[in-house]
Design a protein around this motif. Structure first.
Motif, mmCIF file in Angstrom:
data_model
loop_
_atom_site.group_PDB
_atom_site.id
_atom_site.type_symbol
_atom_site.label_atom_id
_atom_site.label_comp_id
_atom_site.label_asym_id
_atom_site.label_seq_id
_atom_site.Cartn_x
_atom_site.Cartn_y
_atom_site.Cartn_z
ATOM 1 N N ARG A 341 0.833 -1.190 0.000
ATOM 2 C CA ARG A 341 0.000 0.000 0.000
ATOM 3 C C ARG A 341 0.874 1.248 0.000
ATOM 4 O O ARG A 341 1.837 1.346 0.767
ATOM 5 C CB ARG A 341 -0.931 0.032 1.204
ATOM 6 N N CYS A 342 0.505 2.201 -0.863
ATOM 7 C CA CYS A 342 1.227 3.472 -0.931
ATOM 8 C C CYS A 342 0.904 4.290 0.319
ATOM 9 O O CYS A 342 -0.270 4.514 0.615
ATOM 10 C CB CYS A 342 0.839 4.237 -2.188
ATOM 11 N N PRO A 343 1.914 4.775 1.055
ATOM 12 C CA PRO A 343 1.642 5.549 2.281
ATOM 13 C C PRO A 343 1.104 6.940 1.996
ATOM 14 O O PRO A 343 0.577 7.593 2.891
ATOM 15 C CB PRO A 343 3.023 5.620 2.950
ATOM 16 N N ALA A 344 1.236 7.395 0.743
ATOM 17 C CA ALA A 344 0.793 8.754 0.419
ATOM 18 C C ALA A 344 -0.678 8.811 0.027
ATOM 19 O O ALA A 344 -1.461 9.562 0.608
ATOM 20 C CB ALA A 344 1.651 9.327 -0.707
ATOM 21 N N CYS A 345 -1.069 7.989 -0.958
ATOM 22 C CA CYS A 345 -2.453 8.076 -1.460
ATOM 23 C C CYS A 345 -3.288 6.843 -1.138
ATOM 24 O O CYS A 345 -4.483 6.822 -1.408
ATOM 25 C CB CYS A 345 -2.447 8.312 -2.974
ATOM 26 N N GLY A 346 -2.666 5.785 -0.591
ATOM 27 C CA GLY A 346 -3.422 4.598 -0.203
ATOM 28 C C GLY A 346 -3.618 3.585 -1.308
ATOM 29 O O GLY A 346 -4.276 2.564 -1.103
ATOM 30 N N PHE A 347 -3.032 3.788 -2.507
ATOM 31 C CA PHE A 347 -3.185 2.834 -3.602
ATOM 32 C C PHE A 347 -2.634 1.471 -3.183
ATOM 33 O O PHE A 347 -1.566 1.372 -2.590
ATOM 34 C CB PHE A 347 -2.439 3.340 -4.840
ATOM 35 N N LEU A 348 -3.388 0.394 -3.489
ATOM 36 C CA LEU A 348 -2.987 -0.966 -3.137
ATOM 37 C C LEU A 348 -2.526 -1.711 -4.377
ATOM 38 O O LEU A 348 -3.256 -1.799 -5.360
ATOM 39 C CB LEU A 348 -4.164 -1.716 -2.493
ATOM 40 N N HIS A 349 -1.291 -2.240 -4.323
ATOM 41 C CA HIS A 349 -0.710 -2.975 -5.449
ATOM 42 C C HIS A 349 -0.560 -4.434 -5.054
ATOM 43 O O HIS A 349 -0.065 -4.753 -3.982
ATOM 44 C CB HIS A 349 0.660 -2.380 -5.804
ATOM 45 N N HIS A 350 -0.965 -5.351 -5.944
ATOM 46 C CA HIS A 350 -0.855 -6.787 -5.697
ATOM 47 C C HIS A 350 0.280 -7.356 -6.539
ATOM 48 O O HIS A 350 0.405 -7.061 -7.727
ATOM 49 C CB HIS A 350 -2.172 -7.493 -6.037
ATOM 50 N N GLY A 351 1.107 -8.198 -5.924
ATOM 51 C CA GLY A 351 2.237 -8.806 -6.629
ATOM 52 C C GLY A 351 3.545 -8.396 -5.998
ATOM 53 O O GLY A 351 3.642 -8.197 -4.779
ATOM 54 N N ASN A 352 4.612 -8.307 -6.813
ATOM 55 C CA ASN A 352 5.899 -7.876 -6.305
ATOM 56 C C ASN A 352 5.892 -6.376 -6.024
ATOM 57 O O ASN A 352 5.060 -5.633 -6.553
ATOM 58 C CB ASN A 352 7.005 -8.208 -7.313
ATOM 59 N N ARG A 353 6.834 -5.934 -5.196
ATOM 60 C CA ARG A 353 6.902 -4.517 -4.836
ATOM 61 C C ARG A 353 7.058 -3.667 -6.098
ATOM 62 O O ARG A 353 7.955 -3.900 -6.906
ATOM 63 C CB ARG A 353 8.077 -4.271 -3.894
ATOM 64 N N PRO A 354 6.185 -2.641 -6.272
ATOM 65 C CA PRO A 354 6.271 -1.820 -7.485
ATOM 66 C C PRO A 354 7.449 -0.840 -7.398
ATOM 67 O O PRO A 354 7.954 -0.529 -6.319
ATOM 68 C CB PRO A 354 4.940 -1.062 -7.470
ATOM 69 N N GLU A 355 7.863 -0.360 -8.557
ATOM 70 C CA GLU A 355 8.937 0.623 -8.584
ATOM 71 C C GLU A 355 8.451 1.975 -8.078
ATOM 72 O O GLU A 355 9.178 2.698 -7.399
ATOM 73 C CB GLU A 355 9.476 0.764 -10.003
ATOM 74 N N LYS A 356 7.201 2.339 -8.425
ATOM 75 C CA LYS A 356 6.627 3.581 -7.944
ATOM 76 C C LYS A 356 5.109 3.487 -7.990
ATOM 77 O O LYS A 356 4.551 2.599 -8.638
ATOM 78 C CB LYS A 356 7.112 4.781 -8.754
ATOM 79 N N CYS A 357 4.448 4.398 -7.283
ATOM 80 C CA CYS A 357 2.985 4.418 -7.255
ATOM 81 C C CYS A 357 2.452 4.967 -8.573
ATOM 82 O O CYS A 357 2.843 6.074 -8.991
ATOM 83 C CB CYS A 357 2.489 5.280 -6.096
ATOM 84 N N PRO A 358 1.559 4.232 -9.252
ATOM 85 C CA PRO A 358 1.011 4.717 -10.520
ATOM 86 C C PRO A 358 0.031 5.876 -10.346
ATOM 87 O O PRO A 358 -0.328 6.528 -11.323
ATOM 88 C CB PRO A 358 0.302 3.486 -11.092
#
Length: 436
Positions: A341-358
């Motif tokens: 989960r992105c600490p800034a906007c709360g976006f949740l990504h499933h899978g491996n750690r993303p390079e950056k929040c989309p």
């Protein structure tokens, strides 16, 4: 707002908000109440509900989502002169910016609506969610003394509020938390010429597609729900009364000393019955007719001895885990699918750690691990299968998974199961000794 409607509001809905108080007339009586903010516990629940809804919208590409209990409470108004004078309706309810933030966020929403107009929902969903999230997840911008909703149909709720401007809002959450709150409000009716109406409508239109919101041509009024009290109605377990604990006597007619009863009572409720049965079984086999603390300690020592000896043997036979192996297991954990989960906007990504929040562009190294599934090996499941079926097996499974999570195990092996069982037995023993 047309002239006739404005006249109705002046005469029959004279809401006045001054500082931290709200004044109005209800059933011919002038009333003044202090305004109160929503409690943090309720704000936390509502924020998490929105995050979950936005996550599902992104995962489904803008498709339908489950009932959003944090957003669709029941609004109850007073129908004067009716046999049953309560009108109930579900309303989509949101927050209002503080006055100093109203223009900023209204312009931001309007800008995104203009830039995404005519584009497919799947393509523009992230931009829309990012815009709304920038307000809803910024508590310093929210006036927590007020909730908002729109009027579409101009029927019972509208007519009730123009005559008696009070409402009770009831939120009921889903499992496993079952959050429940009643929010009592004085209701101000505003029209499209009010800047606050523009903001409220912009938030609603941001998600206006038929799988989520039915598109509407106009919203003649908005309601400002000024909060006068909040009641937390979340259900809870009523504490057990000590005089209601009665050990089983039918099987052997044993008598229990008060301190022995108190000792067993300290054990968790789901295993208390099991402990009681084991102690009485031990006592009957040895001819005891009374259970005291001495007998409990003796039974615990005898009943636990085989398990301790087995655990000791298995501990001594376990292979030594070298530092290299630990590092290899750590690297393997990074390959297990997780949610970040992105600490800034709360976006949740499933899978491996993303390079950056989309959504907001925050670096992926700042994402926090939300959750990941702990997997059981076949040997571990076989060991779990030896535990008596029912609540004991379920309690053991929960204890082992908690032990695995606390100790950073990405998968549950036979070794992890035994470690978890040792921990669970220690907790049981401490409960019986009165340490827990």
């Amino acid at each position: 707002m047309n002239t006739a409607a404005a006249q109705i509001h002046r005469l029959q809905n004279p809401i006045r908000v001054e500082g931290d108080t709200v004044s109005f007339t209800s059933l011919g009586e002038a009333r003044t109440f202090p305004l109160v903010p929503l409690p943090d516990r309720m704000l936390d629940w509502m924020e998490q509900g929105r995050r979950n809804t936005y996550d599902k919208l992104l995962q489904k590409g803008g498709g339908s989502v489950p009932f959003a209990s944090h957003h669709l409470p029941v609004v109850v108004t007073w129908s004067e002169g009716q046999g049953f004078p309560f009108n109930c309706s579900n309303k989509g309810v949101g927050h209002l910016p503080k006055p100093e933030y109203l223009k900023e966020y209204t312009e931001k929403l309007q800008s995104v609506l203009a830039s995404t107009a005519g584009r497919p929902w799947e393509e523009s969903m992230r931009e829309r969610i990012a815009a709304v999230s920038s307000f809803y997840f910024n508590r310093k911008a929210i006036d927590s003394r007020c909730l908002t909703t729109l009027e579409i149909f101009e029927k019972n709720t509208y007519h009730n509020l123009t005559r008696n401007p009070i409402a009770a809002i009831h939120y009921t959450g889903n499992s496993p938390d079952f959050m429940s709150f009643q929010v009592n409000c004085a209701v101000e009716v505003i029209g499209p010429d009010d800047p606050r109406h523009t903001f409220i409508q912009s938030v609603r239109v941001m998600f206006e597609f038929n799988d989520f919101h039915i598109a509407q041509e106009e919203f003649p009024y908005a309601y400002l729900l000024w909060i006068t009290s909040v009641q937390d109605k979340t259900p809870f377990r009523v504490p057990e009364k000590s005089d209601k604990f009665i050990p089983i006597k039918a099987l052997g007619g044993l008598e229990w000393d008060p301190d022995a009863i108190e000792s067993v009572q300290r054990a968790p409720g789901m295993i208390r019955q099991f402990i009681t049965e084991q102690i009485e079984k031990y006592a009957r086999q040895r001819g005891f007719t009374r259970v005291d603390m001495k007998l409990i300690r003796e039974a615990r020592e005898v009943l636990e001895r085989p398990r301790r000896e087995k655990a000791k043997e298995e501990e001594e036979s376990k292979p030594v885990i070298t530092q290299d192996k630990q590092e290899a297991e750590g690297a393997a954990l990074d390959k297990i699918d997780r949610s970040y989960r992105c600490p800034a906007c709360g976006f949740l990504h499933h899978g491996n750690r993303p390079e950056k929040c989309p959504v907001c562009g925050r670096g992926g190294e700042m994402f926090r691990v939300e959750s990941h599934e702990v997997k059981w090996t076949e040997e571990a499941l076989a060991r779990l299968g030896k535990v008596p079926e029912g609540f004991m097996r379920q309690a053991t499974k929960s204890a082992v998974e908690k032990f695995a999570q606390e100790n950073g195990h990405g998968a549950i092996s036979l070794e992890v199961v035994e470690g978890g069982l040792v921990k669970a037995r220690e907790m049981m023993r401490e409960a019986m000794e009165g340490k827990a």
